[in-house]
Design a protein around this motif. Structure first.
Motif, PDB file in Angstrom:
ATOM      1  N   CYS A   1       0.848  -1.203   0.000  1.00  0.00           N
ATOM      2  CA  CYS A   1       0.000   0.000   0.000  1.00  0.00           C
ATOM      3  C   CYS A   1       0.881   1.249   0.000  1.00  0.00           C
ATOM      4  CB  CYS A   1      -0.925   0.007   1.221  1.00  0.00           C
ATOM      5  SG  CYS A   1      -0.086   0.178   2.805  1.00  0.00           S
ATOM      6  N   PRO A   2       0.344   2.364  -0.466  1.00  0.00           N
ATOM      7  CA  PRO A   2       1.111   3.618  -0.423  1.00  0.00           C
ATOM      8  C   PRO A   2       1.278   4.087   1.023  1.00  0.00           C
ATOM      9  CG  PRO A   2      -0.799   3.783  -1.901  1.00  0.00           C
ATOM     10  CD  PRO A   2      -0.972   2.554  -1.081  1.00  0.00           C
ATOM     11  N   GLU A   3       2.272   4.906   1.244  1.00  0.00           N
ATOM     12  CA  GLU A   3       2.490   5.470   2.571  1.00  0.00           C
ATOM     13  C   GLU A   3       1.276   6.304   2.980  1.00  0.00           C
ATOM     14  OE1 GLU A   3       5.919   7.983   5.030  1.00  0.00           O
ATOM     15  OE2 GLU A   3       6.170   7.525   2.900  1.00  0.00           O
ATOM     16  N   GLY A   4       0.844   6.099   4.208  1.00  0.00           N
ATOM     17  CA  GLY A   4      -0.310   6.823   4.721  1.00  0.00           C
ATOM     18  C   GLY A   4      -1.613   6.054   4.630  1.00  0.00           C
ATOM     19  N   TYR A   5      -1.584   4.892   3.987  1.00  0.00           N
ATOM     20  CA  TYR A   5      -2.795   4.088   3.825  1.00  0.00           C
ATOM     21  C   TYR A   5      -2.666   2.731   4.523  1.00  0.00           C
ATOM     22  CZ  TYR A   5      -4.290   7.479   0.318  1.00  0.00           C
ATOM     23  OH  TYR A   5      -4.675   8.641  -0.333  1.00  0.00           O
ATOM     24  N   GLU A   6      -1.785   2.644   5.491  1.00  0.00           N
ATOM     25  CA  GLU A   6      -1.569   1.387   6.191  1.00  0.00           C
ATOM     26  C   GLU A   6      -2.753   1.067   7.120  1.00  0.00           C
ATOM     27  OE1 GLU A   6       0.342   4.051   6.467  1.00  0.00           O
ATOM     28  OE2 GLU A   6       2.287   3.602   5.545  1.00  0.00           O
ATOM     29  N   PRO A   7      -2.920  -0.204   7.482  1.00  0.00           N
ATOM     30  CA  PRO A   7      -3.903  -0.555   8.509  1.00  0.00           C
ATOM     31  C   PRO A   7      -3.502   0.054   9.850  1.00  0.00           C
ATOM     32  CG  PRO A   7      -3.115  -2.493   7.318  1.00  0.00           C
ATOM     33  CD  PRO A   7      -2.212  -1.375   6.954  1.00  0.00           C
ATOM     34  N   ALA A   8      -4.368  -0.052  10.841  1.00  0.00           N
ATOM     35  CA  ALA A   8      -4.089   0.502  12.164  1.00  0.00           C
ATOM     36  C   ALA A   8      -2.774  -0.035  12.711  1.00  0.00           C
ATOM     37  CB  ALA A   8      -5.229   0.168  13.113  1.00  0.00           C
ATOM     38  N   LYS A   9      -1.953   0.848  13.286  1.00  0.00           N
ATOM     39  CA  LYS A   9      -0.633   0.470  13.782  1.00  0.00           C
ATOM     40  C   LYS A   9      -0.717  -0.616  14.844  1.00  0.00           C
ATOM     41  CE  LYS A   9       3.656   2.421  15.652  1.00  0.00           C
ATOM     42  NZ  LYS A   9       3.798   1.405  16.726  1.00  0.00           N
ATOM     43  N   ALA A  10      -1.704  -0.518  15.742  1.00  0.00           N
ATOM     44  CA  ALA A  10      -1.837  -1.506  16.813  1.00  0.00           C
ATOM     45  C   ALA A  10      -2.080  -2.899  16.237  1.00  0.00           C
ATOM     46  CB  ALA A  10      -2.964  -1.116  17.763  1.00  0.00           C
ATOM     47  N   LEU A  11      -2.880  -2.962  15.190  1.00  0.00           N
ATOM     48  CA  LEU A  11      -3.175  -4.248  14.563  1.00  0.00           C
ATOM     49  C   LEU A  11      -1.923  -4.818  13.894  1.00  0.00           C
ATOM     50  CD1 LEU A  11      -5.599  -6.146  14.109  1.00  0.00           C
ATOM     51  CD2 LEU A  11      -6.041  -4.927  11.967  1.00  0.00           C
TER      52      LEU A  11
END
Length: 302
Positions: free
Chosen positions: A182-192
């Motif tokens: 994925c492009p930067e800024g579109y990642e899943p939630a960091k905790a997950l």
């Protein structure tokens, strides 16, 4: 015995999920053979829709009918939810009248609040955070075509959305490795991501992520409620299209999946749904059979 809910894949154990997929495959075979099954005779599923739907409504409604039960379609404009009745009050009433409640909504907290006081099982049929019912169908489809997914490498290409989050849960529950391109800024939630760092990797290059994978999967670039972001997302995700060229980098017998609806020419190339690797139509049909297995599990413990 406490009420069981299905809000994310982690609400069932890996063993229960495996048994559920086995039952889904058996139900599919029986249905195709013309067998009549009335395991949910006189049972009622209440279906609450705050988001539009094709596959979810048809699969749950048809599934209940095929198992001898009935389904009720409820929308906010037709119920007191649309007039401000507290979610918990609605839950207490509906769950006393129906044998299970299915909810398709925006805020994941809505299904959590509904389930917290419900007298019968609650099913998350999609929220902005998770889409576990789709993953049941995807896991069934992979098993039908390639056997166990355990130890496989799956590549998610696109937005770190609710489908991606459920793929992260699936990697844990079904024991496979997940690459997220994925492009930067579109990642899943960091905790997950942090909680699943041993099996989940974020890779910027879709080509690198696809190389040697056993399955490539994607979803639309702008989900429901993100229509105003369509132009910006189309620009950011342009390099993240799944097409035959990207598919050629995966394993020779890799599968391609998409939860639908698809935007041809955007997240997938024009004819990708008809590509030799595509099992999208089996995947869509399996929403019906996987959810029948889920309904039996939650309502009668089958």
């Amino acid at each position: 015995m406490p009420v069981r809910h299905f809000l994310t894949l982690t609400d069932l154990s890996p063993e229960e999920l495996d048994q559920l997929i086995d039952n889904a495959i058996a139900l599919k075979k029986g249905w195709r053979a013309g067998e009549v099954r009335d395991s949910l005779k006189n049972r009622v599923l209440a279906m609450i829709f705050e988001k539009s739907s094709t596959r979810t409504r048809v699969s749950f409604e048809a599934g209940m009918a095929q198992l001898g039960g009935a389904a009720l379609f409820l929308s906010p404009k037709d119920t007191q939810l649309g007039r401000g009745e507290p979610i918990e009050d609605t839950s207490r009433v509906i769950s006393r009248m129906a044998d299970a409640v299915m909810i398709r909504t925006f805020d994941h907290e809505t299904v959590e609040r509904f389930a917290s006081v419900a007298a019968t099982p609650v099913i998350n049929a999609l929220t902005d955070d998770y889409h576990p019912c789709q993953l049941l169908a995807d896991m069934q489809t992979f098993r039908e075509h390639r056997g166990s997914i355990r130890g496989a490498t799956v590549t998610w290409v696109g937005d770190g959305n609710n489908m991606c989050a459920s793929y992260i849960n699936a990697a844990q529950q079904f024991d496979f490795n997940l690459r997220i391109a994925c492009p930067e800024g579109y990642e899943p939630a960091k905790a997950l991501l942090d909680d699943n760092s041993e099996r989940v990797t974020v890779i910027r290059s879709p080509e690198e992520a696809a190389r040697g994978a056993d399955m490539l999967v994607t979803d639309v670039w702008a989900s429901m409620g993100q229509e105003d972001e369509q132009k910006a997302r189309a620009k950011d995700f342009a390099p993240y299209q799944i097409n035959p060229e990207l598919m050629s980098l995966a394993h020779a017998d890799a599968l391609f999946m998409h939860c639908l609806p698809a935007h041809r020419g955007e997240e997938i190339s024009q004819h990708m749904l008809e590509h030799s690797s595509s099992v999208v139509w089996d995947e869509a049909e399996n929403r019906l059979h996987a959810q029948k297995a889920l309904l039996e599990f939650l309502i009668i413990g089958a």
